[in-house]
Scaffold this active site. Structure first.
Site, PDB file in Angstrom:
ATOM      1  N   HIS A 306      -6.915  -2.289   5.903  1.00 45.29           N
ATOM      2  CA  HIS A 306      -7.895  -3.326   6.235  1.00 45.29           C
ATOM      3  C   HIS A 306      -8.982  -3.300   5.176  1.00 45.29           C
ATOM      4  CE1 HIS A 306     -10.689  -5.814   8.476  1.00 45.29           C
ATOM      5  NE2 HIS A 306      -9.643  -6.189   9.170  1.00 45.29           N
ATOM      6  N   ASP A 363      -3.204  -6.063  14.015  1.00 46.20           N
ATOM      7  CA  ASP A 363      -1.958  -6.821  14.001  1.00 46.20           C
ATOM      8  C   ASP A 363      -0.721  -5.950  14.102  1.00 46.20           C
ATOM      9  OD1 ASP A 363      -2.995  -9.311  14.012  1.00 46.20           O
ATOM     10  OD2 ASP A 363      -3.297  -9.350  11.849  1.00 46.20           O
TER      11      ASP A 363
HETATM   12  N1  CMC Z   1       1.047  -0.826   2.468  1.00 47.14           N
HETATM   13  C1  CMC Z   1       1.105  -0.098   1.301  1.00 47.14           C
HETATM   14  N2  CMC Z   1       0.083   0.015   0.445  1.00 47.14           N
HETATM   15  C2  CMC Z   1      -1.070  -0.641   0.759  1.00 47.14           C
HETATM   16  C3  CMC Z   1      -1.198  -1.390   1.939  1.00 47.14           C
HETATM   17  C4  CMC Z   1      -0.097  -1.468   2.814  1.00 47.14           C
HETATM   18  N3  CMC Z   1      -0.159  -2.171   3.936  1.00 47.14           N
HETATM   19  N4  CMC Z   1      -2.440  -1.932   1.985  1.00 47.14           N
HETATM   20  C5  CMC Z   1      -3.061  -1.530   0.879  1.00 47.14           C
HETATM   21  N5  CMC Z   1      -2.240  -0.731   0.133  1.00 47.14           N
HETATM   22  C6  CMC Z   1      -2.578  -0.051  -1.129  1.00 47.14           C
HETATM   23  C7  CMC Z   1      -2.608  -1.039  -2.282  1.00 47.14           C
HETATM   24  O1  CMC Z   1      -1.358  -1.106  -2.930  1.00 47.14           O
HETATM   25  C8  CMC Z   1      -3.692  -0.454  -3.146  1.00 47.14           C
HETATM   26  O2  CMC Z   1      -3.128   0.606  -3.887  1.00 47.14           O
HETATM   27  P1  CMC Z   1      -3.691   0.929  -5.376  1.00 47.14           P
HETATM   28  O3  CMC Z   1      -5.118   1.361  -5.163  1.00 47.14           O
HETATM   29  O4  CMC Z   1      -2.787   2.000  -5.842  1.00 47.14           O
HETATM   30  O5  CMC Z   1      -3.581  -0.333  -6.156  1.00 47.14           O
HETATM   31  C9  CMC Z   1      -4.687   0.150  -2.171  1.00 47.14           C
HETATM   32  O6  CMC Z   1      -3.920   0.439  -0.982  1.00 47.14           O
HETATM   33  C10 CMC Z   1      -5.835  -0.773  -1.808  1.00 47.14           C
HETATM   34  O7  CMC Z   1      -5.284  -2.024  -1.400  1.00 47.14           O
HETATM   35  P2  CMC Z   1      -6.006  -3.420  -1.608  1.00 47.14           P
HETATM   36  O8  CMC Z   1      -5.006  -4.517  -1.477  1.00 47.14           O
HETATM   37  O9  CMC Z   1      -6.814  -3.379  -2.862  1.00 47.14           O
HETATM   38  O10 CMC Z   1      -6.996  -3.383  -0.396  1.00 47.14           O
HETATM   39  P3  CMC Z   1      -7.723  -4.623   0.215  1.00 47.14           P
HETATM   40  O11 CMC Z   1      -8.880  -4.091   0.970  1.00 47.14           O
HETATM   41  O12 CMC Z   1      -7.988  -5.659  -0.809  1.00 47.14           O
HETATM   42  O13 CMC Z   1      -6.610  -5.236   1.208  1.00 47.14           O
HETATM   43  C11 CMC Z   1      -5.317  -5.765   3.102  1.00 47.14           C
HETATM   44  C12 CMC Z   1      -6.640  -5.176   2.580  1.00 47.14           C
HETATM   45  C13 CMC Z   1      -5.434  -5.917   4.616  1.00 47.14           C
HETATM   46  C14 CMC Z   1      -5.093  -7.157   2.493  1.00 47.14           C
HETATM   47  C15 CMC Z   1      -4.143  -4.816   2.723  1.00 47.14           C
HETATM   48  O14 CMC Z   1      -4.355  -3.535   3.279  1.00 47.14           O
HETATM   49  C16 CMC Z   1      -2.770  -5.346   3.141  1.00 47.14           C
HETATM   50  O15 CMC Z   1      -2.170  -6.123   2.420  1.00 47.14           O
HETATM   51  N6  CMC Z   1      -2.284  -4.956   4.376  1.00 47.14           N
HETATM   52  C17 CMC Z   1      -1.062  -5.509   4.901  1.00 47.14           C
HETATM   53  C18 CMC Z   1      -1.332  -6.863   5.520  1.00 47.14           C
HETATM   54  C19 CMC Z   1      -2.055  -6.771   6.855  1.00 47.14           C
HETATM   55  O16 CMC Z   1      -1.709  -5.970   7.713  1.00 47.14           O
HETATM   56  N7  CMC Z   1      -3.067  -7.652   7.034  1.00 47.14           N
HETATM   57  C20 CMC Z   1      -3.792  -7.765   8.297  1.00 47.14           C
HETATM   58  C21 CMC Z   1      -5.230  -7.359   8.193  1.00 47.14           C
HETATM   59  S1  CMC Z   1      -5.955  -7.170   9.841  1.00 47.14           S
HETATM   60  C22 CMC Z   1      -6.054  -8.754  10.444  1.00 47.14           C
HETATM   61  C23 CMC Z   1      -7.163  -9.552   9.833  1.00 47.14           C
HETATM   62  O17 CMC Z   1      -8.327  -9.203  10.110  1.00 47.14           O
HETATM   63  O18 CMC Z   1      -6.861 -10.501   9.085  1.00 47.14           O
END
Ligand code: CMC
Length: 429
Positions: A306, A363
């Site tokens: 998240h 989710d």
């Molecule tokens: N599985 C594997 N690796 C992950 C995941 C995941 N679900 N989420 C983040 N990472 C890794 C990502 O690859 C990155 O690694 P590195 O630092 O080596 O590049 C690191 O963790 C940070 O990720 P980020 O994408 O920069 O983090 P963010 O804060 O921008 O993204 C997120 C948050 C929710 C988009 C992301 O965690 C994700 O894609 N999760 C899966 C989708 C999901 O479950 N979304 C629902 C969010 S809750 C409902 C809502 O409020 O919308």
């Protein structure tokens, strides 16, 4: 003495004020930065940028705190209901009996849609995604009420709030009915908000449909948990669209589209699809955890991670408990739940997920509950939209009344070609 931040640029010092929030968080006010220094700030994904000052929702991602108008989400999930929570978010306080009755009455009595709206559903191709349909139909409401769209007229805003909250369940249920070729049931004003939605989803003219109170209650709690989450992608979209003084229907329609994406609300559908993929591939959970960790593989564990929660998501704690209760009471023995639990256990012990602070989010479990409640998979994100609607409305109203109101218009750092002369077509290679 109020705090300040000193910026030194090309030998000159500039003092910027620090704003403090009621729960202690602090922000540098950079609104004068460009005028005084010529500089702008760069912050992809707005990870360090506050877009507004808001009195609606507080969350602390480190401590796992979420409060609507100061009331912890745990208390609302236990004692409130969705309509009361919607009132709280939109009007800023819990209603007294008279206020609640008035609000409840109007949210109930606007649930029918104009008969012509039903024709719009025929214009879509077969089996459209209900998020696209819902957004389009919500957008179309602006054409049905075009004399009552003024964002600065209190009475017009009030009736728009009632209409949106009342009609979204009807619009959502009809998008499902259309996809399965069944007639559209009329709403029943004798039912509660979630009972009425379930009635419109699952009743048909040939058979009696009794709403299971357990299902209606579970759905109501899920709607409360999704009702607001401060400046997330869809809420920021609603605010940005509303910042052009665009009407509430159109702003919410844009918010529904923003929510649809798999990184935001679409994750609840994506979680089930991922669990199904794991099941079809033989149920080797470890293999998928490895895939998620592989930097050369774009696969991510849906329902993990998240942007703001870096310890745990307080909503997922409530929902996890609920998932077990629902499965126990409804007697569902879903093999996907076993896969989900294995996945959670393995990921929570894995260094990759621990070091990146990736925990199950709301989710991860909500899709499993919706599935147990027999909500079709492509309707999961629509359920999220129904829940998030009061939050979108509250933020849109707050923006319209904001004394610092400005149309949203971020800057950019241009990295394209420098001035280049036009080459006539014949001279191009
Ligand atoms: N599985 C594997 N690796 C992950 C995941 C995941 N679900 N989420 C983040 N990472 C890794 C990502 O690859 C990155 O690694 P590195 O630092 O080596 O590049 C690191 O963790 C940070 O990720 P980020 O994408 O920069 O983090 P963010 O804060 O921008 O993204 C997120 C948050 C929710 C988009 C992301 O965690 C994700 O894609 N999760 C899966 C989708 C999901 O479950 N979304 C629902 C969010 S809750 C409902 C809502 O409020 O919308």
């Amino acid at each position: 003495m109020s705090k300040t931040v000193e910026v030194i640029y090309q030998g000159t010092s500039y003092t910027l004020p620090v704003i403090k929030g009621t729960c202690g968080e602090e922000a540098v006010d950079i609104s004068t930065l460009r005028n005084t220094t010529g500089l702008i700030t760069y912050d992809p994904g707005f990870v360090s940028t506050g877009s507004c000052q808001s009195e609606i929702t507080f969350l602390d991602g480190e401590k796992g705190i979420l409060m609507y108008r100061g009331i912890p989400i745990e208390q609302l999930a236990e004692h409130s209901n969705f309509i009361e929570t919607a009132y709280l978010l939109i009007y800023g306080n819990l209603p007294n009996q008279q206020e609640l009755d008035y609000f409840q009455y109007h949210v109930t009595h606007h649930s029918m849609v104009h008969e012509s709206i039903k024709n719009l559903y025929d214009g879509f191709p077969n089996n459209p995604h209900p998020m696209a349909v819902c957004s389009a139909i919500v957008g179309s409401l602006a054409t049905f009420y075009q004399d009552q769209l003024n964002p600065q007229n209190e009475r017009e805003i009030e009736i728009t709030i009632h209409r949106l909250l009342a009609k979204l369940p009807t619009i959502a249920a009809y998008s499902y009915k259309k996809s399965i070729g069944q007639p559209f049931p009329y709403p029943k004003n004798s039912l509660s908000y979630t009972e009425n939605f379930l009635h419109m989803m699952f009743s048909n003219p040939c058979e009696q449909y009794e709403v299971d109170p357990l299902v209606a209650k579970a759905l109501d709690t899920l709607l409360i948990l999704h009702a607001d989450h401060e400046q997330n992608c869809s809420t920021s979209t609603v605010r940005l669209v509303g910042s052009s003084r665009c009407n509430l229907y159109s702003s919410v329609s844009a918010g529904i589209y923003a929510l649809w994406g798999p990184l935001h609300g679409g994750a609840n559908q994506a979680v089930i699809e991922m669990l199904q993929t794991i099941q079809e591939a033989g149920g080797n959970v470890k293999q998928f955890v490895e895939k998620a960790k592989d930097p050369n593989d774009s696969f991510r564990l849906m329902g993990f991670g998240h942007r703001v929660y870096k310890n745990f998501d307080p909503r997922s704690k409530i929902i996890k408990k609920m998932a077990h209760e629902i499965f126990g009471k409804l007697g569902g023995n879903d093999p996907l739940l076993d896969i989900a639990l294995q996945l959670e256990e393995i990921a929570l012990k894995d260094d990759y997920f621990i070091s990146k602070k990736l925990y199950p989010n709301v989710d991860f479990y909500s899709g499993l509950i919706y599935k147990a409640l027999k909500i079709p998979i492509n309707m999961f994100t629509v359920m999220f939209a129904m829940g998030r609607l009061p939050g979108w409305i509250a933020h849109w109203i707050e923006l319209q009344k904001d004394q610092d109101f400005k149309i949203g218009r971020p800057r950019q750092i241009y990295q394209g070609p420098k001035r280049t002369d036009y080459t006539p077509l014949k001279k191009r290679g």
